[in-house]
Design a protein around this motif. Structure first.
Motif, PDB file in Angstrom:
ATOM      1  N   THR A  24     -17.925  61.520  66.221  1.00 50.06           N
ATOM      2  CA  THR A  24     -17.502  61.264  64.834  1.00 50.06           C
ATOM      3  C   THR A  24     -16.481  60.224  64.698  1.00 50.06           C
ATOM      4  N   VAL A  58     -16.748  56.949  62.406  1.00 46.40           N
ATOM      5  CA  VAL A  58     -15.775  56.667  61.334  1.00 46.40           C
ATOM      6  C   VAL A  58     -14.981  55.550  61.391  1.00 46.40           C
ATOM      7  N   PHE A  61      -7.277  54.481  58.601  1.00 50.35           N
ATOM      8  CA  PHE A  61      -7.959  55.695  58.168  1.00 50.35           C
ATOM      9  C   PHE A  61      -7.775  56.703  59.352  1.00 50.35           C
ATOM     10  N   ILE A  80      -8.684  60.550  60.869  1.00 47.26           N
ATOM     11  CA  ILE A  80      -9.860  61.620  61.060  1.00 47.26           C
ATOM     12  C   ILE A  80      -9.352  62.763  60.088  1.00 47.26           C
ATOM     13  N   GLN A  81      -7.971  62.960  60.215  1.00 49.87           N
ATOM     14  CA  GLN A  81      -7.637  64.132  59.412  1.00 49.87           C
ATOM     15  C   GLN A  81      -7.860  64.036  57.882  1.00 49.87           C
ATOM     16  N   LYS A  82      -8.768  63.243  57.459  1.00 46.26           N
ATOM     17  CA  LYS A  82      -9.140  63.170  56.192  1.00 46.26           C
ATOM     18  C   LYS A  82      -7.810  62.489  55.114  1.00 46.26           C
ATOM     19  N   MET A  88      -6.342  59.145  53.761  1.00 41.03           N
ATOM     20  CA  MET A  88      -7.021  57.681  53.779  1.00 41.03           C
ATOM     21  C   MET A  88      -5.971  56.799  53.056  1.00 41.03           C
ATOM     22  N   GLU A 139     -18.248  67.084  58.060  1.00 38.64           N
ATOM     23  CA  GLU A 139     -17.182  66.205  58.260  1.00 38.64           C
ATOM     24  C   GLU A 139     -17.607  64.900  58.478  1.00 38.64           C
ATOM     25  N   ASN A 182     -18.605  63.306  54.764  1.00 35.88           N
ATOM     26  CA  ASN A 182     -17.607  63.151  53.934  1.00 35.88           C
ATOM     27  C   ASN A 182     -16.641  61.872  54.493  1.00 35.88           C
ATOM     28  N   ASN A 183     -16.416  61.943  55.836  1.00 36.15           N
ATOM     29  CA  ASN A 183     -15.384  60.926  56.385  1.00 36.15           C
ATOM     30  C   ASN A 183     -16.039  59.493  56.483  1.00 36.15           C
ATOM     31  N   ARG A 235     -15.790  58.211  52.836  1.00 39.91           N
ATOM     32  CA  ARG A 235     -14.460  57.871  52.715  1.00 39.91           C
ATOM     33  C   ARG A 235     -14.112  56.560  53.324  1.00 39.91           C
ATOM     34  N   ALA A 236     -14.364  56.252  54.575  1.00 37.69           N
ATOM     35  CA  ALA A 236     -14.056  55.362  55.409  1.00 37.69           C
ATOM     36  C   ALA A 236     -14.777  54.077  54.638  1.00 37.69           C
TER      37      ALA A 236
END
Length: 108
Positions: free
Chosen positions: A37, A41, A53, A55-57, A59, A84, A87-88, A91-92
């Motif tokens: 993952t 991402v 970015f 990984i811990q959400k 951004m 995860e 969503n990530n 976001r990315a």
């Protein structure tokens, strides 16, 4: 995690856009999860020029750099999808994510 996204996304990002004015919209549909993952991402973040970015959400978007004309949207399908990942990735990729648990039969 038998779903492979790193190589296909890498191949898409390696291809130049149709022209300098085109905006590439990438839609990722998945019913599972991946073992890598963080790498997937990171690849999306790097190729959409999102800036930093984590990984811990968390951004941070650099508006000066924009998105390189590429955005990634995700849809997770089924009970075993990795939220995860879904969503990530969105976001990315400066996109939107969604998940759907239930299936509707098209045969009825």
């Amino acid at each position: 995690g038998g779903t492979e996204l790193l190589a296909p996304l890498g191949s898409i990002f390696a291809q130049p856009p149709d022209n300098e004015y085109s905006n590439r919209q990438i839609f990722v549909l998945t019913d599972g999860e991946v073992e890598n993952t963080a790498a997937v991402v990171s690849l999306v973040a790097k190729n959409t020029n999102i800036g930093k970015f984590q990984i811990q959400k968390i951004m941070i978007f650099d508006k000066k750099q924009g998105t390189k004309g590429q955005r990634v949207f995700t849809l997770g399908i089924g009970d075993s999808v990795s939220r995860e990942l879904v969503n990530n990735l969105a976001r990315a990729g400066c996109g939107v994510s969604g998940t759907e648990r239930y299936f509707i039969s098209l045969n009825s």
